[in-house]
Design a protein around this motif. Sequence first.
Motif, PDB file in Angstrom:
ATOM      1  N   PHE A 166     -19.848  26.188   8.421  1.00 39.67           N
ATOM      2  CA  PHE A 166     -19.336  24.896   8.883  1.00 39.67           C
ATOM      3  C   PHE A 166     -18.905  24.982  10.348  1.00 39.67           C
ATOM      4  CE2 PHE A 166     -17.885  23.676   4.341  1.00 39.67           C
ATOM      5  CZ  PHE A 166     -18.990  22.862   4.148  1.00 39.67           C
ATOM      6  N   ASN A 216     -20.439  22.802  13.447  1.00 38.83           N
ATOM      7  CA  ASN A 216     -19.574  21.862  14.159  1.00 38.83           C
ATOM      8  C   ASN A 216     -19.488  22.183  15.646  1.00 38.83           C
ATOM      9  OD1 ASN A 216     -18.832  20.213  11.980  1.00 38.83           O
ATOM     10  ND2 ASN A 216     -17.182  21.584  11.359  1.00 38.83           N
ATOM     11  N   THR A 273     -21.626  18.267   9.221  1.00 32.45           N
ATOM     12  CA  THR A 273     -21.154  19.049   8.075  1.00 32.45           C
ATOM     13  C   THR A 273     -20.634  18.116   6.985  1.00 32.45           C
ATOM     14  OG1 THR A 273     -19.041  19.299   9.250  1.00 32.45           O
ATOM     15  CG2 THR A 273     -20.596  21.127   9.370  1.00 32.45           C
ATOM     16  N   GLY A 303     -19.070  18.021   2.775  1.00 30.96           N
ATOM     17  CA  GLY A 303     -18.548  18.729   1.619  1.00 30.96           C
ATOM     18  C   GLY A 303     -18.827  17.993   0.319  1.00 30.96           C
ATOM     19  N   ARG A 349     -11.394  18.750   5.770  1.00 27.03           N
ATOM     20  CA  ARG A 349     -11.685  17.627   6.669  1.00 27.03           C
ATOM     21  C   ARG A 349     -10.553  17.418   7.669  1.00 27.03           C
ATOM     22  NH1 ARG A 349     -10.190  13.121   8.076  1.00 27.03           N
ATOM     23  NH2 ARG A 349      -8.463  13.211   6.589  1.00 27.03           N
ATOM     24  N   ILE A 399     -14.941  20.125   8.151  1.00 25.73           N
ATOM     25  CA  ILE A 399     -16.080  19.299   7.750  1.00 25.73           C
ATOM     26  C   ILE A 399     -15.857  17.885   8.262  1.00 25.73           C
ATOM     27  CG2 ILE A 399     -16.707  20.636   5.708  1.00 25.73           C
ATOM     28  CD1 ILE A 399     -15.197  18.599   4.010  1.00 25.73           C
ATOM     29  N   TYR A 420     -16.979  14.122   3.187  1.00 28.73           N
ATOM     30  CA  TYR A 420     -17.212  14.697   1.857  1.00 28.73           C
ATOM     31  C   TYR A 420     -17.361  13.577   0.842  1.00 28.73           C
ATOM     32  CZ  TYR A 420     -12.174  13.911   1.059  1.00 28.73           C
ATOM     33  OH  TYR A 420     -10.922  13.356   0.935  1.00 28.73           O
TER      34      TYR A 420
END
Length: 316
Positions: free
Chosen positions: A227, A231, A237, A239, A256, A261, A264
């Motif tokens: 990740f 990034n 990215t 999840g 997050r 990430i 998600y």
Amino acid sequence: MSNIIAVIWDFDKTLIQGYMQDPIFRKFNVDPEAFWRLVNSLPDRYQAEQGVTVNRDTFYLNYFIECAHAKEATPDIPFPMYGLNNAQLREFGRELTYFPGATGIFDLTRKVVKKDMFAEFDIRVEHYIVSTGMKAIIEGSAIRDKVEHIWACELLEKVDDEGRRIISAPGYTIDNTTKTRALFEIEKGVPKRQGVDVNMKLPEELKRVQFENMIYIADGPSDVPAFSVINLKGGSTFGIYPRGNMAALAQLEKLRSDGRIQMYAEANYERDSTAAMWLCHKISERAHAICDRALHDFRKNSFVPKHILPTSGEDG
């Protein structure tokens, strides 16, 4: 111009429910919780007894190998799996249980770039799997032919005294940190180009996949190194958590909020799910960016001859 968008997947608890070894446990009547509890305890035991550091991500392979050579239970090997080999592992790949829409998401995402405006620039979507699991199981799964390449752990075999082929040693391993190596191999086109090595220095224009065109999808903290690289280099990215699993959701929310990430959602890849819509949107976004860059480069480098107007004092 790099015209490839790479979607990179973890496997366990990302595309499939649970762990890929679950069919092995069913075959040999092994309690999965007891197995993983013992395996996870052994690195500390070896450190205390022998002063040896064990790679926690891949040590389970060594233990599976010991179990494959055990004909009956012992205090050290209470889970005999005598005769386990790569052919069986591929067969176990047929028994995996997928999250909704997981087997169809590959074709769905490839259709995003079939529009005329993207086809003109030959934009393509490729899918890759990067897993600390067993490659042979993934090779036997329903999605093997839907991905470009698989990075996962591979096992060597030996023939025992009874003529059985049995897994005998790790041949190639991927752990949570070396997953990042696979990302750089995708960037340079190692699985696609002959003679290209991950350590080879390539100018940007010769890299097969730009990091900003990579999308990495996984279920949690074990993928933080990957990740982070994605990034840092401008990629995307995402999840995944199982439906109804509040602990997994909270874990991803922490990732997050920490910037690990970008987004998600529940592990559901059906057409109208959040995960599928986000992924298709992100692919479309990257495809537009590739088109815009190509048009910019074309205008910058094109030259159209024009008539030169006479200046004052010159004959027409």
